[in-house]
Design a protein around this motif. Structure first.
Motif, PDB file in Angstrom:
ATOM      1  N   LEU A  90      38.206  34.258  32.221  1.00 15.08           N
ATOM      2  CA  LEU A  90      38.715  33.260  31.278  1.00 15.08           C
ATOM      3  C   LEU A  90      40.241  33.322  31.232  1.00 15.08           C
ATOM      4  O   LEU A  90      40.861  34.376  31.472  1.00 15.08           O
ATOM      5  N   GLY A  91      40.843  32.208  30.838  1.00 15.31           N
ATOM      6  CA  GLY A  91      42.283  32.168  30.618  1.00 15.31           C
ATOM      7  C   GLY A  91      43.078  32.401  31.896  1.00 15.31           C
ATOM      8  O   GLY A  91      42.776  31.841  32.948  1.00 15.31           O
ATOM      9  N   SER A  92      44.088  33.279  31.776  1.00 12.73           N
ATOM     10  CA  SER A  92      45.002  33.554  32.903  1.00 12.73           C
ATOM     11  C   SER A  92      44.415  34.567  33.877  1.00 12.73           C
ATOM     12  O   SER A  92      45.057  34.929  34.854  1.00 12.73           O
ATOM     13  N   PHE A  93      43.240  35.039  33.582  1.00 12.89           N
ATOM     14  CA  PHE A  93      42.589  36.002  34.454  1.00 12.89           C
ATOM     15  C   PHE A  93      42.003  35.221  35.631  1.00 12.89           C
ATOM     16  O   PHE A  93      41.010  34.482  35.477  1.00 12.89           O
ATOM     17  N   ASN A  94      42.588  35.384  36.810  1.00 13.78           N
ATOM     18  CA  ASN A  94      42.256  34.538  37.959  1.00 13.78           C
ATOM     19  C   ASN A  94      41.358  35.232  38.980  1.00 13.78           C
ATOM     20  O   ASN A  94      41.380  34.884  40.159  1.00 13.78           O
ATOM     21  N   ALA A  95      40.580  36.172  38.551  1.00 12.85           N
ATOM     22  CA  ALA A  95      39.698  36.858  39.493  1.00 12.85           C
ATOM     23  C   ALA A  95      38.574  35.923  39.921  1.00 12.85           C
ATOM     24  O   ALA A  95      38.234  34.958  39.243  1.00 12.85           O
ATOM     25  N   ALA A  96      37.955  36.254  41.053  1.00  9.07           N
ATOM     26  CA  ALA A  96      36.819  35.467  41.536  1.00  9.07           C
ATOM     27  C   ALA A  96      35.577  35.784  40.685  1.00  9.07           C
ATOM     28  O   ALA A  96      35.360  36.939  40.298  1.00  9.07           O
ATOM     29  N   PRO A  97      34.785  34.774  40.395  1.00  6.24           N
ATOM     30  CA  PRO A  97      33.574  35.023  39.573  1.00  6.24           C
ATOM     31  C   PRO A  97      32.539  35.828  40.347  1.00  6.24           C
ATOM     32  O   PRO A  97      32.529  35.837  41.576  1.00  6.24           O
ATOM     33  N   LEU A  98      31.679  36.484  39.574  1.00  2.00           N
ATOM     34  CA  LEU A  98      30.548  37.212  40.139  1.00  2.00           C
ATOM     35  C   LEU A  98      29.258  36.450  39.777  1.00  2.00           C
ATOM     36  O   LEU A  98      29.126  35.934  38.666  1.00  2.00           O
ATOM     37  N   ALA A  99      28.285  36.422  40.698  1.00  3.44           N
ATOM     38  CA  ALA A  99      27.038  35.695  40.418  1.00  3.44           C
ATOM     39  C   ALA A  99      25.885  36.382  41.123  1.00  3.44           C
ATOM     40  O   ALA A  99      26.060  37.109  42.112  1.00  3.44           O
TER      41      ALA A  99
END
Length: 467
Positions: A90-99
């Motif tokens: 969320l927000g400025s956290f630009n990590a790749a999502p995990l699924a």
């Protein structure tokens, strides 16, 4: 409007209706409660898996999301199952999502907070349909992952088909059990009602026995609710019996008081010179016949509805036939009894007077033979009381000249004599007709197979004694 006359059937119908309504309501309520419980359990399962994912994910080096949640369910690794987990920064956290592997390349849209707001635990549950057509239930929360304030959205979905299948299976078992229970309960209910109303049926049969002359009062033990009714009916019967006895006594007193003055008139007529003596004799005799007839009618009317009157047919007929044989030795009298124990629901005196008149009339006109037959009347007799089940048929037939059809009506009129050469007053058949009518029976005249007059009497009987 449809009316149910049977009390047992009415109670059964209302009890069955209430039972069905109660069972249907019970089935709906239990199904609704089970559905609510199953949905809560499903939400709890999703919540537990959601926090398993939360506890398995952290921020790694290079501001990436690290973690491989092991939820112990193969459905999270099979594509298109509807069981997914997804972690999005969320927000400025630009990590790749995990699924999860099951989600593949698809994504789960996020509803607005207005559509599905968070609760006090910062959780929310909502539904949607994935690209495979699965109806999903999603549990979502947002968690701050480290001291730097980096946060992620965690979501876990489950396929609602699991819940629906479970609810369907439970409902089928529930309905099967309730149907079986319902049929069993209805059977027990019917047996209970029928058994509970048995005293009323016994009271009805007791009244039928009284009506048929088989008993003089209601006998037996009854529940407290019915016993006062039985006692009142017995008291009414006793009162009716006293009224009949009092009326019979008054009629007898009246007959006795009139008998003497009429006899005096007849004696005095002998001392009167012709032609006045014949006039006085004729009028006094007619008056005697009229008084006797009306007194008989009054007596019969007083006892007609009595439930205590009974007369055994065979002894009376045998006695009357024996008397007629002595009075008419030149003629033959035959008696045929078709059945044993034939019993009439009428006074013996009335029956003797009725048969006596018929036998006397038959003997007067017969050439050589008079036949008497007594038997149970055939069913479906027109014009009789439908409340009485059994009637007796008594036939008196002679071999005399008989009557033409146009003479039968005249023969039944009071004082009418078709043959002036024969002795008599012309009152016999009319008296028979009156007595029979008072007992709600029938008198029919016709030409018999022997050529003479056939008189057919149908009189009320007592069913118990018929064999």
């Amino acid at each position: 409007m449809f009316k149910v006359k049977s009390l047992t059937l009415r109670v059964l119908l209302f009890a069955t209706l209430w039972y069905v309504i109660a069972l249907v309501t019970m089935a709906l309520v239990i199904s609704a409660l089970y559905r609510a419980g199953a949905e809560r359990s499903f939400n709890d399962l999703l919540r537990a898996q959601l926090y398993n994912v939360v506890n398995s994910v952290s921020v790694g080096d290079g501001e990436s999301l690290n973690g491989s949640p092991a939820l112990g369910d193969l459905r999270f690794s099979q594509p298109g199952t509807g069981w997914y987990w997804l972690v999005e920064p969320l927000g400025s956290f630009n990590a790749a999502p995990l699924a999860s592997t099951s989600l593949g390349m698809t994504n789960l849209p996020v509803p607005s907070f207005e559509e599905s707001p968070f609760d006090q635990n910062y959780e929310r549950f909502y539904g949607m349909t994935d690209s495979f057509g699965n109806r999903l239930r999603i549990a979502e929360t947002e968690v701050i992952l480290d001291e730097s304030g980096r946060a992620a959205r965690f979501r876990v979905s489950g396929n609602l088909k699991v819940v629906e299948d479970e609810i369907t299976a439970f409902s089928r078992r529930l309905y099967a059990v309730l149907v079986a229970f319902g049929f069993g309960g209805l059977l027990v209910n019917a047996v209970t009602i029928v058994f509970g109303l048995k005293p009323l049926d016994r009271a009805r049969r007791a009244l039928e026995r009284i009506r048929g002359g088989e008993a003089e009062k209601i006998e037996g033990e009854f529940p407290r609710e019915i016993e006062p009714l039985a006692n009142e009916i017995n008291a009414l019967i006793e009162s009716n019996h006293r009224i009949i006895e009092r009326a019979r006594m008054q009629v007898g007193n009246l007959a006795h008081s009139l008998k003497t003055p009429i006899a005096v008139l007849l004696n005095e007529a002998r001392a009167v010179h012709a032609p006045h003596d014949e006039v006085i004799k004729a009028q006094a005799t007619a008056m005697q016949g009229q008084v006797s007839s009306y007194l008989n009618r009054a007596r019969i009317a007083a006892q007609r509805d009595s439930i205590l009157s009974r007369t055994e047919v065979e002894p009376v007929l045998e006695r009357l036939v024996r008397v007629m044989r002595k009075l008419n030795p030149e003629k033959q009298f035959e008696l045929h009894m078709e059945g044993t124990g034939l019993t009439l629901a009428m006074e013996s005196q009335d029956f003797e007077e009725t048969l006596g008149n018929l036998l006397e009339n038959a003997a007067r006109y017969a050439d050589s033979l008079v036949a008497v037959t007594a038997r149970v009347a055939p069913g479906g007799e027109v014009g009789l009381d439908p409340g009485r089940k059994t009637w007796l048929e008594i036939i008196v037939e002679d071999d005399g000249p008989g009557l033409a059809p146009d003479q039968i009506g005249e023969a039944l009129k009071r004082g009418r004599r078709l043959d002036e050469s024969k002795p008599g007053t012309g009152l016999g058949l009319s008296i028979v007709k009156e007595i029979t009518s008072e007992y709600q029976g029938k008198l029919g005249l016709s030409r018999g197979v022997k050529g003479g007059l056939l008189a057919r009497l149908v009189l009320p009987a007592i069913s118990r004694d018929i064999v």
